[in-house]
Design a protein around this motif. Structure first.
Motif, short mmCIF file in Angstrom:
data_model
loop_
_atom_site.label_atom_id
_atom_site.label_comp_id
_atom_site.label_asym_id
_atom_site.label_seq_id
_atom_site.Cartn_x
_atom_site.Cartn_y
_atom_site.Cartn_z
N PRO A 130 23.17 19.17 57.04
CA PRO A 130 22.17 20.20 56.71
C PRO A 130 20.96 19.59 55.99
CG PRO A 130 24.36 20.99 56.21
CD PRO A 130 24.52 19.53 56.53
N LEU A 131 19.82 20.21 56.19
CA LEU A 131 18.57 19.73 55.60
C LEU A 131 18.32 20.44 54.27
CD1 LEU A 131 16.31 19.84 58.80
CD2 LEU A 131 17.35 17.81 57.76
N THR A 132 18.14 19.67 53.21
CA THR A 132 17.82 20.24 51.91
C THR A 132 16.40 20.81 51.92
OG1 THR A 132 19.28 18.68 50.77
CG2 THR A 132 17.57 19.75 49.44
N VAL A 133 16.28 22.02 51.40
CA VAL A 133 15.00 22.71 51.35
C VAL A 133 14.79 23.28 49.96
CG1 VAL A 133 13.67 24.65 52.27
CG2 VAL A 133 15.06 23.28 53.80
N ARG A 134 13.60 23.15 49.44
CA ARG A 134 13.25 23.73 48.15
C ARG A 134 12.33 24.93 48.36
NH1 ARG A 134 17.50 21.96 45.85
NH2 ARG A 134 17.59 19.69 45.55
N ARG A 135 12.39 25.83 47.42
CA ARG A 135 11.54 27.02 47.50
C ARG A 135 10.08 26.63 47.73
NH1 ARG A 135 10.86 31.68 42.79
NH2 ARG A 135 9.40 32.99 43.96
N GLY A 136 9.46 27.25 48.70
CA GLY A 136 8.06 26.97 49.01
C GLY A 136 7.86 25.98 50.14
N ASN A 137 8.93 25.21 50.48
CA ASN A 137 8.82 24.31 51.62
C ASN A 137 8.61 25.11 52.91
OD1 ASN A 137 11.30 21.78 50.59
ND2 ASN A 137 9.21 22.14 49.90
N ILE A 138 8.06 24.45 53.90
CA ILE A 138 7.80 25.06 55.20
C ILE A 138 8.70 24.40 56.24
CG2 ILE A 138 6.10 25.42 57.03
CD1 ILE A 138 5.47 27.06 54.59
N VAL A 194 9.06 10.16 57.98
CA VAL A 194 9.45 10.80 56.72
C VAL A 194 8.69 10.15 55.56
CG1 VAL A 194 11.35 11.24 55.13
CG2 VAL A 194 11.70 11.49 57.59
N GLY A 195 8.13 10.98 54.70
CA GLY A 195 7.35 10.49 53.57
C GLY A 195 5.85 10.46 53.84
N SER A 196 5.46 10.60 55.09
CA SER A 196 4.04 10.59 55.42
C SER A 196 3.41 11.94 55.12
CB SER A 196 3.84 10.26 56.91
OG SER A 196 4.32 11.31 57.73
N ASP A 197 2.09 11.95 54.92
CA ASP A 197 1.37 13.23 54.87
C ASP A 197 0.30 13.22 55.95
OD1 ASP A 197 -1.49 12.86 53.54
OD2 ASP A 197 -0.12 11.61 52.39
N LYS A 198 0.04 14.39 56.50
CA LYS A 198 -0.81 14.50 57.68
C LYS A 198 -1.66 15.75 57.58
CE LYS A 198 -0.34 14.26 62.76
NZ LYS A 198 -1.09 13.01 62.94
N GLN A 199 -2.85 15.67 58.11
CA GLN A 199 -3.74 16.83 58.12
C GLN A 199 -3.28 17.84 59.16
OE1 GLN A 199 -8.17 17.74 59.67
NE2 GLN A 199 -8.11 16.10 58.14
N TYR A 200 -3.27 19.11 58.76
CA TYR A 200 -2.99 20.23 59.66
C TYR A 200 -4.27 21.05 59.75
CZ TYR A 200 2.01 19.21 59.89
OH TYR A 200 3.24 18.61 60.14
N LYS A 204 -5.93 20.17 48.94
CA LYS A 204 -6.50 19.47 50.09
C LYS A 204 -7.06 20.49 51.08
CE LYS A 204 -5.37 15.28 48.84
NZ LYS A 204 -6.38 14.23 48.55
N SER A 205 -8.26 20.23 51.56
CA SER A 205 -8.88 21.09 52.55
C SER A 205 -9.66 20.20 53.53
CB SER A 205 -9.84 22.09 51.90
OG SER A 205 -10.42 22.94 52.87
N PRO A 206 -9.29 20.25 54.82
CA PRO A 206 -8.23 21.03 55.45
C PRO A 206 -6.85 20.69 54.85
CG PRO A 206 -9.67 20.04 57.11
CD PRO A 206 -10.00 19.40 55.80
N PRO A 207 -5.89 21.60 55.01
CA PRO A 207 -4.58 21.38 54.38
C PRO A 207 -3.86 20.17 54.94
CG PRO A 207 -4.51 23.25 55.88
CD PRO A 207 -5.94 22.87 55.75
N ARG A 208 -3.10 19.53 54.08
CA ARG A 208 -2.25 18.41 54.46
C ARG A 208 -0.82 18.73 54.06
NH1 ARG A 208 -5.33 13.85 55.80
NH2 ARG A 208 -3.45 12.56 55.75
N TYR A 209 0.13 18.19 54.81
CA TYR A 209 1.55 18.42 54.53
C TYR A 209 2.32 17.11 54.57
CZ TYR A 209 0.80 23.44 54.92
OH TYR A 209 0.37 24.72 54.70
N LYS A 210 3.27 16.99 53.65
CA LYS A 210 4.14 15.82 53.59
C LYS A 210 5.44 16.15 54.30
CE LYS A 210 6.36 12.61 50.34
NZ LYS A 210 6.53 12.25 48.90
N LEU A 211 5.92 15.21 55.13
CA LEU A 211 7.19 15.39 55.82
C LEU A 211 8.32 14.90 54.91
CD1 LEU A 211 8.85 16.08 58.34
CD2 LEU A 211 8.41 13.75 59.16
#
Length: 221
Positions: free
Chosen positions: A142-150, A196-202, A111-118
């Motif tokens: 605690p919040l579960t995080v996977r490698r590569g998440n921001i 939570v679950g939404s994606d948004k343009q950054y 995606k360009s511009p980049p988008r991110y999912k919460l």
């Protein structure tokens, strides 16, 4: 500083994988030096009504990208203490009280511009009692995080956790549409990503500035 260390230790002890945790902890966003927040000097600037994350912090690239799977057990934020008149301005411009929360984001591919999912987010913290301090918030869940998440910072109203006038190698990305990055109306009308679950343009990238927060990531889980 002592209080922050105590809270962090409590968070690590409470975490079920605490055995040997000290050897498997990363403070995302930490650098050798931390610039001072902008206020109460001039210009006094704060961030508001946005979710954002630091993309570069001097020589550190992707300071909030998780290097491994794990759990975020605490987060911290460095706050200035604006003058009463400055606080009144931000309250009127963005709404009150000052608040913040942590966001776990995953980039949407191609995606360009980049988008991110919460993916997940921490409870919202009211910052008024902490102005002029650097509080650490231990997470009961605690919040579960996977490698590569921001790990991003969500500001529902406003927060004086912002350093300006830095070199070009410091920059952050915001949850605003491309082309709606600099005008006063664009900033005031933007909204943070909190569903939570939404994606948004950054689509906005700001240089010479830094969001002043960190996240404590424990490996595993």
């Amino acid at each position: 500083m002592v209080a922050a260390c105590v809270l962090l230790l409590v968070a690590l002890v409470a975490w079920p994988g605490a055995a040997g945790a000290a050897r498997n902890v990363t403070i995302l966003g930490a650098t050798q030096t931390t610039p001072d927040p902008a206020c109460p000097g001039s210009p006094c600037e704060a961030i508001g009504s946005v979710t954002g994350f630091q993309s570069t912090a001097g020589t550190v690239r992707r300071p909030f990208q998780a290097p491994y799977d794990g759990k975020v057990v605490a987060w911290s934020i460095t706050l200035s203490k604006p003058k009463a008149s400055q606080q009144s301005f931000f309250n009127d411009f963005y709404d009150s009280p000052p608040e913040a929360r942590l966001a776990v984001l995953k980039q949407v591919p191609d995606k360009s511009p980049p988008r991110y999912k919460l993916l997940r987010q921490s409870p919202t913290e009211v910052l008024t009692p902490h102005l002029g301090k650097s509080p650490t918030f231990a997470l009961e869940q605690p919040l579960t995080v996977r490698r590569g998440n921001i790990l991003g910072l969500t500001i529902p109203t406003w927060a004086p956790a912002f350093a300006v006038g830095l070199a070009d190698d410091s920059g952050w990305r915001a949850s605003r549409k491309a082309g709606k990055c600099t005008r006063t109306s664009d900033i005031q009308e933007s909204r943070p990503q909190q569903k939570v679950g939404s994606d948004k343009q950054y689509g906005c990238f700001y240089r010479t500035a830094r969001l002043l927060y960190t996240a404590t990531l424990v490996k595993g889980g």
